[in-house]
Design an enzyme around this catalytic site. Structure first.
Site, PDB file in Angstrom:
ATOM      1  N   SER A 147       0.847  -1.176   0.000  1.00 46.38           N
ATOM      2  CA  SER A 147       0.000   0.000   0.000  1.00 46.38           C
ATOM      3  C   SER A 147       0.888   1.233   0.000  1.00 46.38           C
ATOM      4  O   SER A 147       2.000   1.214  -0.540  1.00 46.38           O
ATOM      5  CB  SER A 147      -0.944  -0.020   1.207  1.00 46.38           C
ATOM      6  OG  SER A 147      -1.811   1.084   1.188  1.00 46.38           O
ATOM      7  N   SER A 148       0.443   2.317   0.616  1.00 45.85           N
ATOM      8  CA  SER A 148       1.198   3.564   0.635  1.00 45.85           C
ATOM      9  C   SER A 148       0.610   4.481   1.697  1.00 45.85           C
ATOM     10  O   SER A 148      -0.593   4.392   1.999  1.00 45.85           O
ATOM     11  CB  SER A 148       1.129   4.254  -0.731  1.00 45.85           C
ATOM     12  OG  SER A 148       1.596   5.584  -0.663  1.00 45.85           O
TER      13      SER A 148
ATOM     14  N   TYR B 248      -4.377   7.597  -7.213  1.00 49.14           N
ATOM     15  CA  TYR B 248      -3.382   6.711  -6.603  1.00 49.14           C
ATOM     16  C   TYR B 248      -3.732   6.412  -5.151  1.00 49.14           C
ATOM     17  O   TYR B 248      -3.740   5.248  -4.721  1.00 49.14           O
ATOM     18  CB  TYR B 248      -1.998   7.338  -6.700  1.00 49.14           C
ATOM     19  CG  TYR B 248      -0.904   6.509  -6.060  1.00 49.14           C
ATOM     20  CD1 TYR B 248      -0.478   5.334  -6.648  1.00 49.14           C
ATOM     21  CD2 TYR B 248      -0.306   6.913  -4.871  1.00 49.14           C
ATOM     22  CE1 TYR B 248       0.523   4.558  -6.068  1.00 49.14           C
ATOM     23  CE2 TYR B 248       0.698   6.163  -4.290  1.00 49.14           C
ATOM     24  CZ  TYR B 248       1.107   4.980  -4.885  1.00 49.14           C
ATOM     25  OH  TYR B 248       2.092   4.220  -4.299  1.00 49.14           O
TER      26      TYR B 248
ATOM     27  N   LYS C  72      -4.783   2.673  -3.218  1.00 47.37           N
ATOM     28  CA  LYS C  72      -4.120   2.091  -2.058  1.00 47.37           C
ATOM     29  C   LYS C  72      -5.093   1.910  -0.889  1.00 47.37           C
ATOM     30  O   LYS C  72      -4.983   0.948  -0.123  1.00 47.37           O
ATOM     31  CB  LYS C  72      -2.922   2.955  -1.658  1.00 47.37           C
ATOM     32  CG  LYS C  72      -1.819   2.986  -2.700  1.00 47.37           C
ATOM     33  CD  LYS C  72      -1.370   1.578  -3.091  1.00 47.37           C
ATOM     34  CE  LYS C  72      -0.212   1.587  -4.063  1.00 47.37           C
ATOM     35  NZ  LYS C  72       0.238   0.213  -4.417  1.00 47.37           N
TER      36      LYS C  72
END
Length: 284
Positions: free
Chosen positions: A152-153, A166, A170
């Site tokens: 993920s982020s 984006y 995630k």
């Protein structure tokens, strides 16, 4: 050297470079046989070189598979090639570890987001992991020893400007992580890790405006302060030059957290988003 993953089989998507290659290095050092997945022709030589190095250094088996995991055909190709290469002489085949690392990022402010950006990013970052887990499910362990790690982020939680798409992908991946942890409880643990800035082309491609926008987070991230005499002079100077005020993670630092989650020591951890960002996020 301890090899807690001796004889196990792992698939890493987007593994020819960056975080994916570092995770491959980490798992190989633990004795894991690996399938190195990549998408573009430009990555063929990188994947082959990585595979050769891992086999030589760690006495493991590797397989390189070029396949677009954001498509059903690509995932079928990946799993079929893996099964053909790693089915035992007795006919048994098991996928012990999946690392959903492949991903793309295309920053754009709200008025500039295009359907193509949306569809491409969700196809690779969300649909790809789902398709791979679907295809691999029949071959997962039956004793909870399997491991799935999703990349993920921090963007899922920080609301960085320009990352409507984006960040959304995630967040979706984190939601699927929790669902899979329940549905696959008798097969494997399922966790996500959430890197912040990480060294490499993706971070280097950020605009000065984007770096200025995340400077506040970086300045308050405990482990991102550059260390003269520890970090290279280039890293220390870059933190000053790009205006970010701190260094990105080294790929091996993120890989170490992914590797930890793949070991037997992490058997009681599932459905979690585990910090891999130096403390940028302390509430998730």
């Amino acid at each position: 050297m301890s090899r807690p993953l001796e004889g196990k089989l792992g698939i890493i998507t987007g593994a020819s470079r960056g975080i994916g290659a570092a995770i491959a290095q980490n798992l190989a050092s633990k004795g894991c046989n690996l399938v190195i997945n990549y998408t573009s022709n430009s990555s063929t030589s990188l994947a082959a070189l990585l595979a050769k190095q891992l086999e030589s250094s760690y006495s493991i088996r590797t397989l390189c598979v070029q396949a677009d995991v954001g498509t059903p055909d690509g995932v079928r190709k990946l799993v079929a090639a893996t099964k053909e290469a790693f089915t035992s002489p007795t006919g048994t085949f098991q996928i012990d570890i999946i690392v959903n690392n492949a991903g793309i990022a295309q920053n754009a402010f709200i008025p500039n987001v295009t359907m193509q950006q949306y569809e491409e990013t969700y196809r690779v970052n969300v649909l790809g992991p789902l398709l791979l887990v679907q295809a691999a499910q029949p071959y997962l362990p039956k004793d909870r020893s399997g491991r799935i790690v999703n990349l993920s982020s921090v963007s899922s939680s920080t609301g960085f400007v320009g990352q409507s798409v984006y960040g959304g992908t995630k967040a979706a991946l984190e939601a699927m992580t929790r669902t899979w942890a329940r549905e696959l409880a008798e097969n494997c643990t399922v966790n996500a890790i959430n890197p912040g800035p990480v060294e490499g082309p993706m971070y280097a491609s950020n605009s000065p405006e984007f770096l200025a926008g995340i400077r506040g987070w970086i300045m308050h991230t405990p482990l991102m302060a550059p260390r003269p005499g520890v970090d290279s002079p280039e890293v220390v100077e870059a933190a000053k030059a790009d205006g970010s005020g701190g260094r990105p993670a080294y790929t091996y630092e993120v890989a170490g957290i992914a590797g930890m989650l793949c070991t037997p020591d992490a058997a009681w951890c599932t459905g979690q988003v585990v910090c891999a960002n130096g403390g940028m996020l302390m509430l998730h």
